[in-house]
Design a protein around this motif. Sequence first.
Motif, short mmCIF file in Angstrom:
data_model
loop_
_atom_site.label_atom_id
_atom_site.label_comp_id
_atom_site.label_asym_id
_atom_site.label_seq_id
_atom_site.Cartn_x
_atom_site.Cartn_y
_atom_site.Cartn_z
N HIS A 33 14.01 -7.31 49.27
CA HIS A 33 13.46 -6.94 50.58
C HIS A 33 12.33 -7.91 50.96
O HIS A 33 11.69 -8.51 50.09
N TYR A 35 9.43 -7.46 51.68
CA TYR A 35 8.09 -7.13 51.18
C TYR A 35 7.90 -7.45 49.70
O TYR A 35 6.86 -7.13 49.12
N ASP A 49 15.94 -7.53 55.69
CA ASP A 49 15.51 -6.15 55.96
C ASP A 49 16.55 -5.17 55.41
O ASP A 49 17.58 -5.58 54.87
N SER A 50 16.26 -3.87 55.54
CA SER A 50 17.15 -2.91 54.88
C SER A 50 18.56 -2.93 55.45
O SER A 50 19.51 -2.75 54.68
N PHE A 72 15.30 4.07 47.37
CA PHE A 72 16.31 4.51 48.35
C PHE A 72 17.20 3.34 48.75
O PHE A 72 18.36 3.54 49.12
N MET A 73 16.70 2.11 48.70
CA MET A 73 17.51 0.95 49.08
C MET A 73 18.61 0.70 48.03
O MET A 73 19.76 0.41 48.37
N TYR A 121 16.50 8.06 59.08
CA TYR A 121 16.11 6.68 58.82
C TYR A 121 16.58 6.34 57.41
O TYR A 121 16.67 7.22 56.54
N ASN A 123 15.09 5.09 55.09
CA ASN A 123 14.06 5.45 54.09
C ASN A 123 14.14 6.95 53.78
O ASN A 123 13.24 7.73 54.11
N THR A 137 18.32 2.22 60.72
CA THR A 137 17.20 1.44 60.20
C THR A 137 16.31 1.09 61.38
O THR A 137 16.65 1.40 62.54
N SER A 138 15.22 0.38 61.11
CA SER A 138 14.31 0.04 62.22
C SER A 138 14.99 -0.91 63.21
O SER A 138 14.61 -0.96 64.37
N HIS A 185 2.06 1.69 56.58
CA HIS A 185 2.12 1.39 58.02
C HIS A 185 1.19 2.27 58.84
O HIS A 185 0.69 1.84 59.88
N HIS A 208 5.94 -3.65 63.60
CA HIS A 208 7.04 -2.86 63.01
C HIS A 208 6.92 -1.44 63.56
O HIS A 208 5.82 -0.89 63.62
N GLU A 210 7.30 1.41 62.37
CA GLU A 210 6.71 2.43 61.50
C GLU A 210 5.18 2.45 61.58
O GLU A 210 4.54 3.33 61.00
N SER A 235 12.17 -4.95 63.64
CA SER A 235 12.35 -4.71 62.20
C SER A 235 11.77 -5.91 61.45
O SER A 235 11.44 -6.93 62.06
N THR A 236 11.69 -5.84 60.13
CA THR A 236 11.09 -6.96 59.39
C THR A 236 11.89 -8.25 59.63
O THR A 236 11.31 -9.30 59.89
P1 13P Z 1 13.01 -2.78 57.51
O1 13P Z 1 14.26 -2.01 57.71
O2 13P Z 1 12.45 -3.30 58.80
O3 13P Z 1 13.21 -3.82 56.48
O4 13P Z 1 11.88 -1.79 56.95
C1 13P Z 1 12.04 -1.09 55.75
C2 13P Z 1 10.78 -0.51 55.28
O5 13P Z 1 10.68 0.12 54.25
C3 13P Z 1 9.62 -0.69 56.11
O6 13P Z 1 8.52 -0.17 55.47
#
Ligand code: 13P
Length: 324
Positions: A33, A35, A49-50, A72-73, A121, A123, A137-138, A185, A208, A210, A235-236
């Motif tokens: 990811h 992050y 991103d996710s 969760f991913m 979501y 997450n 997802t975002s 966030h 973002h 969130e 999204s990211t």
């Molecule tokens: P993204 O779907 O934008 O990668 O965000 C996932 C996430 O956990 C943001 O905190």
Amino acid sequence: MGSAIAGRTDEQVELVNEIRRLKKARNAVILAHNYQVEGVQDVADFVSDSLALSRMAAETSADLIVFCGVHFMAETASVICPNKTVLIPDLDAGCSLADTIDADQLRAWKAEHPGAVVVSYVNTSAEVKAESDYCCTSSNAVRVVQAIPEDREILFLPDYFLGSYVQRATGRKNMHIWMGECHVHAGIRPEAALEQIESHPDAELLVHPECGCTTSVLYFIEDGTIPRDRTTVLSTEGMVRHAQSSSAQRFLVATETGILHKMRKENPEKEFIPVNDRAVCPYMKMITLEKLRDSLRDGQYEVCVPTQIADRARVAIDRMLKIS
Ligand code: 13P
Ligand code: SF4
């Protein structure tokens, strides 16, 4: 300590080489990811991103998926690819947002709103997804909600800030939003965003959905406090793409700081400033190069979702993948 080679010690170079050897021997793919810590991003096959990582998990021909992200991913990858082995290098890499709702709480909420469409979501745990009609997802939450007939009531969970953003973007009135938040966030406050915009009048603001500042930022755009043409909610991976395509030279980034590595690597001539430099996800940072090596070497830790839960969760995930 060995001598530094291109910013890395001999031990780090050997560790990366060992990871590459093990990856080849196991026919594995490393998904990371945005992050993740810099070293893990640099050795991964895909960093995104996710949503994009879910797609890559679905498409890979590798036998083994090592998911460098949070639990969760990895669960989502396992649900999508029931015939593949999915590993996470540290089982404690959780998510404070996903922990705000469990399957019992969701069942109780559904009982209060019979007939409502449940949008979860990504997450969330696989058990919560199994109780849901759609996953999102975002990067596709707005499109997923738009795909649901206007007259159907919606339960959106678990992120309150993302839900409020989606409600505003779609104008949807019959939408109930769970009061969950991500502690990382939520700490990105509107005052910090305003302060940074005032100090950098030439910069673009990337937010973002969130973030604790998202709703206020949209309000500030409407009342003219901050310029509409220099502010985007993404999204990211949307942020990474925007940084590449925009002609701006400076960006204020409102999300977890791990994403700055990819942005700076891909755009060395541009400047990226975190809106809050303390926005660091402790769960994402639990994955280290050493744990990634151990994971590949020892086949640990396998993430397995029970079939009856995975089969139901897959319906919600597949609906999302079809829409986006
Ligand atoms: P993204 O779907 O934008 O990668 O965000 C996932 C996430 O956990 C943001 O905190
Ligand atoms: Fe969860 Fe927040 Fe970390 Fe994303 S940044 S994984 S939502 S705790």
